[in-house]
Motif scaffolding. Structure first.
Motif, short mmCIF file in Angstrom:
data_model
loop_
_atom_site.label_atom_id
_atom_site.label_comp_id
_atom_site.label_asym_id
_atom_site.label_seq_id
_atom_site.Cartn_x
_atom_site.Cartn_y
_atom_site.Cartn_z
N ALA A 33 54.06 -11.21 25.90
CA ALA A 33 53.78 -9.79 25.66
C ALA A 33 53.28 -9.10 26.93
N ASP A 34 52.45 -9.80 27.73
CA ASP A 34 51.98 -9.23 29.01
C ASP A 34 53.17 -8.93 29.92
N GLY A 35 54.09 -9.87 30.00
CA GLY A 35 55.28 -9.67 30.84
C GLY A 35 56.13 -8.51 30.35
N ALA A 36 56.29 -8.42 29.03
CA ALA A 36 57.08 -7.32 28.46
C ALA A 36 56.42 -5.98 28.73
N CYS A 37 55.11 -5.91 28.63
CA CYS A 37 54.40 -4.65 28.90
C CYS A 37 54.55 -4.25 30.37
N ALA A 38 54.50 -5.22 31.26
CA ALA A 38 54.67 -4.92 32.69
C ALA A 38 56.08 -4.41 32.96
N ALA A 39 57.08 -5.00 32.31
CA ALA A 39 58.46 -4.53 32.48
C ALA A 39 58.61 -3.11 31.96
#
Length: 146
Positions: A33-39
Motif C-alpha cells: 500500500a505504501d508503494g501504491a500511494c507513492a506511485a
C-alpha cells in the motif's frame, strides 16, 4: 516513511536520469500500500490507465512476488494509434516488451465488479496489442524487491 518523500526521490532521480540500487531506508515502502500511494502521488489528477504486472508464473518468479500487482499510468505515458511516435530521449534505460492492452467502457469499481467476470466482459470495450517501454530509476528492480 512518507509517500511524498518517496515520490519526490523518484521524481528527482528520474529528472536527473540517475539510477539507484535501492531506496534509502527511511523512505523505502514498508507495505504494498505504501508503494501504491507513492506511485499515485506522482500522478497529477486521475490515472490515465493502469499497468498490470506479475500476471504469469515467470514474472512472479523474476520479481519475487506471489500475486499480480498494478500501478498507475500518466496520460503522457500512453501513446496510441497508427504511427504514434514515442520519445525515448528522457528515459533512463528503456526496453520494449509486448503487452495485451484492454480498454473498458466505464471505470471499474472493485465493490461492484471485483471477481464478476460477466460484468467485466460487458464493460470490455476493446483489446489491442501494445508495446510497453518500461523505465525505472532502479538499476535492478528484482534485486531491489520490486
Amino acid at each position: 516513511m512518507t509517500t511524498d518523500a518517496l515520490a519526490a526521490f523518484i521524481t528527482e532521480h528520474r529528472r536527473a536520469r540517475r539510477t539507484v540500487d535501492g531506496f534509502p531506508a527511511d523512505i523505502t515502502p514498508r507495505t504494498e500500500a505504501d508503494g501504491a500511494c507513492a506511485a499515485l502521488a506522482q500522478i497529477d489528477g486521475t490515472p490515465a490507465g493502469w499497468k498490470l504486472g506479475g500476471t504469469n508464473t515467470h514474472t512472479r518468479t523474476v520479481f519475487s512476488v506471489d500475486r499480480a500487482y498494478f500501478g498507475p499510468l500518466k496520460a503522457v505515458e500512453i501513446s496510441e494509434g497508427d504511427g504514434a511516435e514515442v520519445a525515448l530521449c528522457g528515459l533512463i534505460a528503456p526496453k520494449v516488451e509486448p503487452e495485451i492492452c484492454v480498454a473498458f467502457s466505464a471505470d471499474l469499481d472493485p465493490d461492484t465488479h471485483g471477481g464478476d467476470v460477466a460484468a467485466l466482459r460487458r464493460l470490455l470495450d476493446h483489446v489491442a496489442l501494445g508495446l510497453e517501454i518500461p523505465d525505472t530509476i532502479l538499476a535492478d528492480p528484482p534485486g531491489a524487491g520490486v
